[in-house]
Design an enzyme around this catalytic site. Sequence first.
Site, short mmCIF file in Angstrom:
data_model
loop_
_atom_site.label_atom_id
_atom_site.label_comp_id
_atom_site.label_asym_id
_atom_site.label_seq_id
_atom_site.Cartn_x
_atom_site.Cartn_y
_atom_site.Cartn_z
N GLY A 46 67.29 57.54 43.53
CA GLY A 46 65.89 58.34 42.00
C GLY A 46 64.87 56.57 42.87
CD GLN A 51 63.02 52.25 38.04
OE1 GLN A 51 63.04 53.71 39.03
NE2 GLN A 51 64.18 51.70 38.88
CB CYS A 91 69.10 51.63 37.62
SG CYS A 91 67.42 51.33 37.43
CG LEU A 92 67.11 51.23 43.71
CD1 LEU A 92 66.06 52.40 43.86
CD2 LEU A 92 67.98 51.02 43.86
CG HIS A 133 69.20 56.97 36.01
ND1 HIS A 133 70.00 55.82 35.68
CD2 HIS A 133 67.94 56.25 36.26
CE1 HIS A 133 69.43 54.70 36.80
NE2 HIS A 133 68.02 55.01 36.58
CD GLU A 134 65.04 58.41 38.28
OE1 GLU A 134 63.95 57.20 38.71
OE2 GLU A 134 65.82 57.78 38.71
CG HIS A 137 63.87 54.86 34.92
ND1 HIS A 137 63.84 53.33 34.25
CD2 HIS A 137 64.71 54.71 35.26
CE1 HIS A 137 64.35 53.02 35.27
NE2 HIS A 137 65.17 54.04 35.94
NI NI Z 1 67.21 53.60 37.31
#
Ligand code: NI
Length: 190
Positions: A46, A51, A91-92, A133-134, A137
Site C-alpha cells: 500500500g 508518502q 511501511c515503505l 494502515h493506509e 497515513h
Molecule cells: Ni505505510
Amino acid sequence: MALRRILYCGDPILSRKAGRIHEMDDGVVELLRDLRETMLEAGGLGLAAAQIGVPLAAVTVLRDPESDSVLKLINPRIVEQEGEQEGSESCLSLPTLRGVVIRPARVVVEALDLNGEVIRAEGEGLMARCLAHEVDHLDGRLFIDSVEPDSLCWLRPDESEEAGYRTEPTTVEEAREAFDRLRKQREGLT
Ligand code: NI
C-alpha cells in the site's frame, strides 16, 4: 507515469492530516497513477499520497500481487470494523523496520473512485491490516505510532539465515533517530 521518491519517517508531511480531494482532475488521475507505479516498483502492499510528498487523501492498496491489481481509493474512511488481529507490519517510509500492530480483523472502507463514484472496499486479515494502515497515513499516523514497542526490530540482511535476514531489536526512539539521520543524509545536510 513517473516513479516518485518515498519520504522517510520524520518528514513533516507524513504526520500531517491529509486534505480531502474535491475534484477528480488530471492532477488526481496522475497522482493515483504515480502512487500505483511507485508502490509496485518498491514492492509495497500500500502507499499513501503523503508518502510521495502530496498531502492529499489518496491511497493505493495491492489487491492481487499476481496480476498487479491495485485499489485506488480517494478520501477513504473506515465505515465498519470488527474484531482484532495481531500481526507484523512494515511501511515503505520506514524501510527495514518491522513491528507488531493490533488492527481490526475486518474493515469496510468507503471511498471515491476516479469518477467521483462512492466505492466500498472490504477486507479481512492482511487486506484489513493494509486498509487500516493506509487510512492511518491520512491521519498522519505511521505504524511506529501504534506499534507494540517490544516487538520493534530491524531486518538485517544475513545470508546465514534461512530467511535471508536476521532481526535486531530496537526501540521507537532509536528507530526515529535512524530515520532522522537518513533524511538528513538525503537532504545533504550532514
Ligand atoms: Ni505505510
